[in-house]
Design a protein around this motif. Structure first.
Motif, PDB file in Angstrom:
ATOM      1  N   ALA A  11      -3.640  -0.826  -5.350  1.00  0.00           N
ATOM      2  CA  ALA A  11      -2.848  -1.370  -4.230  1.00  0.00           C
ATOM      3  C   ALA A  11      -3.612  -2.493  -3.546  1.00  0.00           C
ATOM      4  O   ALA A  11      -3.050  -3.569  -3.266  1.00  0.00           O
ATOM      5  CB  ALA A  11      -2.530  -0.256  -3.232  1.00  0.00           C
ATOM      6  N   GLU A  12      -4.881  -2.261  -3.307  1.00  0.00           N
ATOM      7  CA  GLU A  12      -5.685  -3.265  -2.606  1.00  0.00           C
ATOM      8  C   GLU A  12      -5.798  -4.538  -3.434  1.00  0.00           C
ATOM      9  O   GLU A  12      -5.755  -5.654  -2.909  1.00  0.00           O
ATOM     10  CB  GLU A  12      -7.075  -2.672  -2.315  1.00  0.00           C
ATOM     11  CG  GLU A  12      -7.591  -2.866  -0.911  1.00  0.00           C
ATOM     12  CD  GLU A  12      -6.570  -2.799   0.200  1.00  0.00           C
ATOM     13  OE1 GLU A  12      -5.833  -1.808   0.315  1.00  0.00           O
ATOM     14  OE2 GLU A  12      -6.499  -3.782   0.966  1.00  0.00           O
ATOM     15  N   ARG A  49       0.832  -1.218   0.000  1.00  0.00           N
ATOM     16  CA  ARG A  49       0.000   0.000   0.000  1.00  0.00           C
ATOM     17  C   ARG A  49       0.860   1.259   0.000  1.00  0.00           C
ATOM     18  O   ARG A  49       0.463   2.286  -0.545  1.00  0.00           O
ATOM     19  CB  ARG A  49      -0.930   0.009   1.223  1.00  0.00           C
ATOM     20  CG  ARG A  49      -1.991  -1.079   1.168  1.00  0.00           C
ATOM     21  CD  ARG A  49      -2.897  -1.032   2.391  1.00  0.00           C
ATOM     22  NE  ARG A  49      -3.756  -2.211   2.425  1.00  0.00           N
ATOM     23  CZ  ARG A  49      -3.735  -3.159   3.377  1.00  0.00           C
ATOM     24  NH1 ARG A  49      -2.902  -3.047   4.400  1.00  0.00           N
ATOM     25  NH2 ARG A  49      -4.539  -4.186   3.303  1.00  0.00           N
ATOM     26  N   PRO A  64      -5.028   3.656  -4.564  1.00  0.00           N
ATOM     27  CA  PRO A  64      -5.438   2.760  -3.466  1.00  0.00           C
ATOM     28  C   PRO A  64      -6.169   1.517  -3.958  1.00  0.00           C
ATOM     29  O   PRO A  64      -5.993   0.426  -3.406  1.00  0.00           O
ATOM     30  CB  PRO A  64      -6.378   3.625  -2.621  1.00  0.00           C
ATOM     31  CG  PRO A  64      -6.117   5.032  -3.027  1.00  0.00           C
ATOM     32  CD  PRO A  64      -5.577   5.012  -4.423  1.00  0.00           C
TER      33      PRO A  64
END
Ligand code: NA7
Length: 870
Positions: free
Chosen positions: A318-319, A309, A315
Motif C-alpha cells: 500500500a505504501e 491504504r 501495508p
C-alpha cells in the motif's frame, strides 16, 4: 476508395491523422468546398483509438461529454452504452462518423507522411508519403494527436527478451491471451492502471514494475451519468455551451472552497463526493486552491493515500502505491476499475523500481538490482513522447529550410497552439500551447477545427491565401502559456506535461492551463481584433495587425474579474472614511502573509504627535541585529494603516532577512501635504537613532514604500540628503507616485479598469494637496534635485497608470549618478505585486525587491564595524 494520390495531385488542404480531430477537420474543409486529402498510417480511422487496443482501454471523460457535438442529428443517432466507453466502442463510433459523412473516400490509410516542405515561391506545401507520392497543397494540417508517438523503451537490454513483447500503444488487433503466463507490466500511468487488472485475470503471475506511483480514483463505471443525460435531454444546446465555456471542457461549477481554510468536515465531504462521482472533472475541483497551494494539495493527496491504504491489505505494498513525490494533478490523474484491489491477489506482485531499479532486460525476463525475474511476456505501458513527438517526427520544413525540429530544439513555440512562425499555412490541431491534454479532447478538438475552418473561410472571403503568426505574437503567447503554468504546481513534477518522461527532451510546460474557456476567449479575441498577431497575404494584399493577445499575468486577470463581479463602488465616489472602511473590508478577506519570527507594535514620536509602528523580525538565525527597513504603506496618502500592507511587510521581512518597521503616518484630508512626508522623514530619523533598540544594525537602514508610501519614502531620502543625515543605504519604491503629471502614456493606457484609475489618482491628489503645491519636490519628487540619493530599486508595473513616472524617475536618478535597478513587474497592475498569497505571479518581483534590499547592505558586516562607522 483509398486511391493513392498521384505525383501531380494538388489539393487545397492535406490533413494528417484520421482520429477525432482529423475526421472533423475533413468534414469542415469539405463543407467549405475545399479539395482535401487525408492520410493516416493506420489501416482505418480511429487515431488513438485505433492503436491503443489493450484490454481495459477506455476514455476517462464520461461519454455524454466525450462525443462530437457539431451535428445534433449525429448526437441523436448514437447512444453510448456506458459511462466510460471501451476502446472498441469508441472505435465503432469513429467508424460510424466516418461512414455517416462519407469521409473515408478522402483518406488514404496505411500511409505515413514522411515529410512536408514549404515552397515560398508557389506558396504551397509539398507533402511526401512513405509510398513515394508527392502531393501539393496550400494548407497543411496535422491532426496527429498529443499522445500518438510511443516512447521507445529506454531500458537497457530491451531488445534481448526472447518471450512475447507488447506495447499498450500498439496492441495486436487479434488480442492476446495471457492465460497461464508469467507476465511483467512496466509502467503505471493511465494505460498501466487500466490494463493491469485485466491481465491479472488471465496471467498465472503478474509482476508490475512501478517507477512512480500514480493518483487514481475509481471510475465507478456503469450507465452514463443520469444527471448529465438529463441535462442534455432538457437543454442540449445549453449543456454544450456550458462545456465549451468551462475550465476543462466538461460542464462543472468551479468551487470557491479553499483547501487551506475549509473545515475538516467540508474537506471530507467534498472529497468523498468526488471519490464517489468518479470523474476527473470532480476530483480536480475539490478545492479551488489545490493546484496552486502545496498545503491544499497535500490535504487532498493525503485523503487519496488514505483510500489506497484502506484498499490494499499489505501495508508495505500500500505504501509503495501511495504517490508522495508529486502533487496531485501535476501528473495525469487516472481513473481505474479495481486497480488497487488487484494488488490483494496472491499472484500479483509490485516491484518498486525506486528501491530496486531495473539493471537490464534479459533473454528470460528482467533483472533488477536485487533479483532476477523470469517472464513469458513483457508489456510496456511506458507512455509517449507527448504533444511534440508526432509533430517533430514528421519532418516539417518551413521557410528558409528551417525544420520544426530545429525551431523547437529548446521546446515548442506556437501561437495559440495552432500555428508557428516560419511555417505559413501549417496548422496543428490541439498543438502545444493549447488546452488539449488538460481538457476534454472532444471539446478542444471541435474548437480548434472550427477556428481553423473559420480562418480559412475568412481568408477566402478577403482574397487572402497565406497566414502565419508574427514572432511577437508567438513569443507573447509562449510567455502566457508559461505564466499560466508557473502559478500552478505543474512545473514541480517530472511529468510528460513537462517533457520530463523522454530523456533529453527540453523541460518546458507543454499544454495551456488557463482553461478551455479562457483559451476559447483568447482565440475569439484574436479573430475579433482582425487576426491580431497574424500576417496574412494574398494577391496584392499583405496585412498584419501585430500584437500580443494576453500580456496580463493570469492570476492578476482573475483578481480583476473577481473584483468586477463584486460590483464595488469606485473609491473615488466615496467619502474618505467610507473608502477606508471598504478597503479594510476587502483586506480582511485576503490571506495573512507568511509567518515571521516576531511582530511587535509600538509608537514613535512624530512632528505632530505619536505615530504607530509595527516591527517585523525574521524567524531563525542569526539572533543578533539585522539591517533595518523603514516601510510606508500605500493608499494615496488617504487610505491604509499598519494592517493594510501587513502581508507585504511580512513577505519583505522573510525574503530580505531585514527587520521591517512599518510606520503609519498622518493621512489626508485630515492632515494635508506635507504632513505625510514630514512624518516619513521623522520616522526615518527616529529609526536611525534607535536602530539597536529595534534590533537593527546601526548605519544599515533602507526605506521602502508602495505607491504614495513610496512617494513619502523617496521624499524622506531627499530630505535626509539635504539635512546631511541620517545615512540611508537604499530605497525600494514599489509603483511609486513621483509626479503629479497625469498625461503620460501609462495613464492613457491604464487609467481605467485596473483598480488604480485616473479618477482615483485625481481624488488622492485632491485630498492631499492644493494644486499649487503639486509641482513641489516634496509632493512630486521627480521634480527635485536627485543627486546624492541612495541606491534605488524601482518597481514599474505594466498595467499601472504610474508606470511611466516610475520609469522616468529611474532614468532621472540614473542621470543624476544614482545606482538604479528598474524591476519590471511584467503583466502586473498597480496593486497586484503587493497581493501576497493571492497573486502568485507577484512572488518573483517580490524576490527581486528582497534581493535589491539585501544588496543595499554590506554582507555580514561585524556589528563592531557598523557601530564604529555609524
Ligand atoms: P504515461 O502516463 O506516460 O505512463 C507511463 C508509465 O511508464 C509511467 O508510470 C512511467 O513512469 C513509466 N515508465 C516510463 N518509462 C519507464 C522506464 N524506462 N522504466 C520504468 N517505468 C517507466 O503513459 P500512459 O500510456 O499510461 O498514459 C498516457 C496518457 O494517455 C494518459 O495520461 C491519458 O491522457 C491517456 P514515470 O511516471 O515516468 O516515472
Amino acid at each position: 476508395m483509398n486511391k493513392p494520390a498521384s505525383v501531380s495531385d494538388q489539393f487545397d488542404a492535406v490533413v494528417v491523422g484520421a482520429g477525432f480531430s482529423g475526421l472533423y477537420m475533413l468534414y469542415r474543409l469539405r463543407q467549405l468546398g475545399l479539395s482535401v486529402k487525408g492520410f493516416d498510417s493506420a489501416g482505418d480511422v480511429g487515431g488513438t483509438w485505433y492503436w491503443n487496443r489493450y484490454p481495459g482501454a477506455r476514455c476517462d471523460i464520461a461519454t455524454p461529454d466525450y462525443t462530437f457535438s457539431f451535428d445534433p442529428e449525429l448526437e441523436n443517432e448514437w447512444t453510448w452504452s456506458e459511462k466510460y466507453a471501451t476502446q472498441p466502442e469508441i472505435l465503432d463510433y469513429l467508424r460510424f462518423v466516418a461512414d455517416r459523412y462519407g469521409l473515408r473516400s478522402d483518406i488514404q490509410f496505411s500511409t505515413t507522411v514522411t515529410s512536408a516542405r514549404w515552397d515560398e515561391q508557389e506558396k504551397r506545401w509539398t507533402i511526401t508519403t512513405g509510398h513515394g507520392q508527392e502531393i501539393r497543397c496550400r494548407y497543411y494540417i496535422m491532426a496527429t494527436g498529443c499522445l500518438s508517438m510511443p516512447k521507445s523503451p529506454d531500458i537497457e537490454g530491451a531488445g534481448r527478451f526472447a518471450g512475447q513483447v507488447y506495447f499498450t500503444s500498439r496492441w495486436p488487433h487479434e488480442g492476446v491471451d495471457f492465460t497461464g503466463q508469467r507476465v511483467a507490466v512496466i509502467g503505471t500511468g493511465s494505460s498501466g492502471i487500466q490494463v493491469i487488472p485485466l491481465i491479472a485475470r488471465q496471467a498465472s503471475q503478474l509482476t508490475v514494475f512501478q517507477r512512480t506511483p500514480n493518483f487514481s480514483i475509481p471510475a465507478h463505471n456503469g450507465p452514463a451519468p443520469a444527471d448529465r443525460l438529463r441535462q442534455l435531454d432538457e437543454d442540449r444546446d445549453g449543456y454544450r455551451h456550458d462545456a465549451r465555456w468551462s475550465r476543462i471542457g466538461v460542464p462543472n461549477e468551479p468551487t470557491d472552497v479553499l483547501g487551506v481554510t475549509a473545515s475538516e468536515a467540508v474537506r471530507r465531504e467534498r472529497f468523498e463526493a468526488a471519490w464517489e462521482q468518479g470523474e476527473l472533472a470532480g476530483i480536480v475541483n475539490v478545492f479551488a486552491d489545490q493546484l496552486f497551494n502545496p498545503a491544499s494539495n497535500d490535504i487532498l493527496a493525503e485523503m487519496i493515500r488514505e483510500k489506497i491504504r484502506s484498499i490494499v491489505t499489505d501495508p508495505e505494498t500500500a505504501e509503495t502505491l501511495c504517490p508522495k513525490d508529486h502533487y496531485f494533478g501535476t501528473k495525469r490523474p487516472c481513473l481505474d476499475t479495481g486497480y488497487f484491489d488487484t494488488y490483494n491477489l496472491p499472484h500479483v506482485r509490485l516491484v518498486d523500481l525506486r528501491k530496486q531499479p531495473i539493471v537490464s532486460i534479459t533473454e528470460d525476463g528482467i533483472e533488477t538490482a536485487d533479483e532476477s525475474f523470469g517472464f513469458d511476456a513483457i508489456v510496456y505501458a511506458t507512455g509517449f513522447d507527448a504533444m511534440t513527438g508526432a509533430l517533430v517526427a514528421a519532418d516539417v520544413t518551413g521557410r528558409d529550410g528551417l525544420s520544426l525540429k530545429e525551431k523547437w530544439a529548446a521546446g515548442p513555440s506556437t501561437y495559440l497552439g495552432l500555428m508557428t512562425a516560419g511555417f505559413p499555412n501549417f496548422f496543428m490541431l490541439t498543438g502545444p500551447g493549447s488546452p488539449s491534454v488538460l481538457s476534454n479532447m472532444a471539446v478542444s478538438i471541435e474548437q480548434h477545427v472550427d477556428w481553423v475552418a473559420g480562418c480559412l473561410k475568412d481568408m477566402r472571403e478577403e482574397g487572402l491565401d497565406t497566414i502565419e503568426p508574427t514572432e511577437l505574437a508567438e513569443s507573447g503567447w509562449n510567455q502566457h502559456v508559461q505564466d499560466c503554468g508557473a502559478i500552478t504546481l505543474m512545473p514541480t513534477a517530472n511529468s510528460w506535461y513537462m517533457g520530463a518522461n523522454v530523456p533529453g527532451k527540453p523541460r518546458v510546460f507543454l499544454p495551456y492551463i488557463g482553461g478551455v474557456d479562457a483559451y476559447r476567449q483568447a482565440c475569439d479575441d484574436v479573430v475579433g481584433q482582425g487576426y491580431l498577431g497574424f500576417r496574412m497575404t494574398g494577391p496584392g494584399a499583405d496585412r498584419c495587425r501585430d500584437g500580443v493577445i494576453r500580456s496580463m499575468q493570469p492570476d492578476v486577470a482573475m483578481v480583476l474579474e473577481f473584483l468586477a463581479a463584486m460590483g464595488l463602488p469606485p473609491m473615488d465616489t466615496l467619502p474618505a472614511d467610507d473608502a477606508r472602511a471598504l478597503m479594510a473590508a476587502t483586506a480582511a478577506a485576503r490571506p495573512p502573509g507568511p509567518e515571521v519570527g516576531e511582530v511587535t507594535d509600538g509608537v514613535i514620536p512624530g512632528p505632530a504627535g505619536d505615530l504607530p509602528y509595527r516591527l517585523y523580525r525574521p524567524a531563525g538565525p542569526p539572533e543578533g541585529p539585522r539591517p533595518l527597513v523603514v516601510y510606508f504603506h500605500g493608499g494615496g496618502w488617504v487610505l491604509g494603516n499598519l494592517d493594510s500592507d501587513d502581508p507585504l511587510c511580512r513577505d519583505l521581512c522573510e525574503r530580505s532577512g531585514a527587520v521591517v518597521v512599518s510606520v503609519n503616518y498622518r493621512h489626508a484630508p485630515e492632515a494635508r501635504f506635507p504632513a505625510a512626508a514630514l512624518d516619513a522623514f521623522a520616522a526615518v530619523q527616529w529609526a536611525a537613532a534607535n536602530a539597536l533598540e529595534l534590533g537593527g544594525i546601526p548605519g544599515q537602514l533602507a526605506v521602502a514604500g508602495w505607491s504614495a508610501g513610496a512617494n513619502i519614502a523617496t521624499v524622506a531620502c531627499q530630505l535626509a540628503r539635504d539635512a546631511e543625515g541620517p545615512h540611508i543605504s537604499g530605497q525600494v519604491l514599489i509603483c511609486p507616485v513621483v509626479d503629479s503629471d497625469m498625461t503620460r502614456l501609462s495613464y492613457q493606457e491604464n487609467g481605467d479598469g485596473y483598480i488604480l484609475t485616473t479618477a482615483l489618482m485625481r481624488w488622492f491628489w485632491d485630498h492631499y494637496t492644493d494644486p499649487a503645491d503639486r509641482g513641489e519636490p516634496r509632493a512630486a519628487p521627480l521634480r527635485g534635485d536627485l543627486h546624492g540619493l541612495p541606491s534605488t530599486c524601482i518597481v514599474a508595473a505594466d498595467f499601472d497608470p504610474l508606470r511611466d513616472e516610475g520609469v522616468a524617475y529611474a532614468h532621472a536618478l540614473e542621470a543624476a549618478g544614482v545606482p538604479v535597478r528598474l524591476a519590471r513587474a511584467r503583466g502586473h497592475t498597480h496593486t497586484s505585486v503587493t497581493m501576497v498569497g493571492t497573486v502568485i505571479s507577484g512572488a518573483p518581483v517580490r524576490a527581486e525587491i528582497a534581493e535589491a534590499l539585501r544588496n543595499f547592505f554590506p554582507s555580514a558586516e561585524p556589528l563592531e564595524h557598523a557601530l564604529q562607522r555609524s
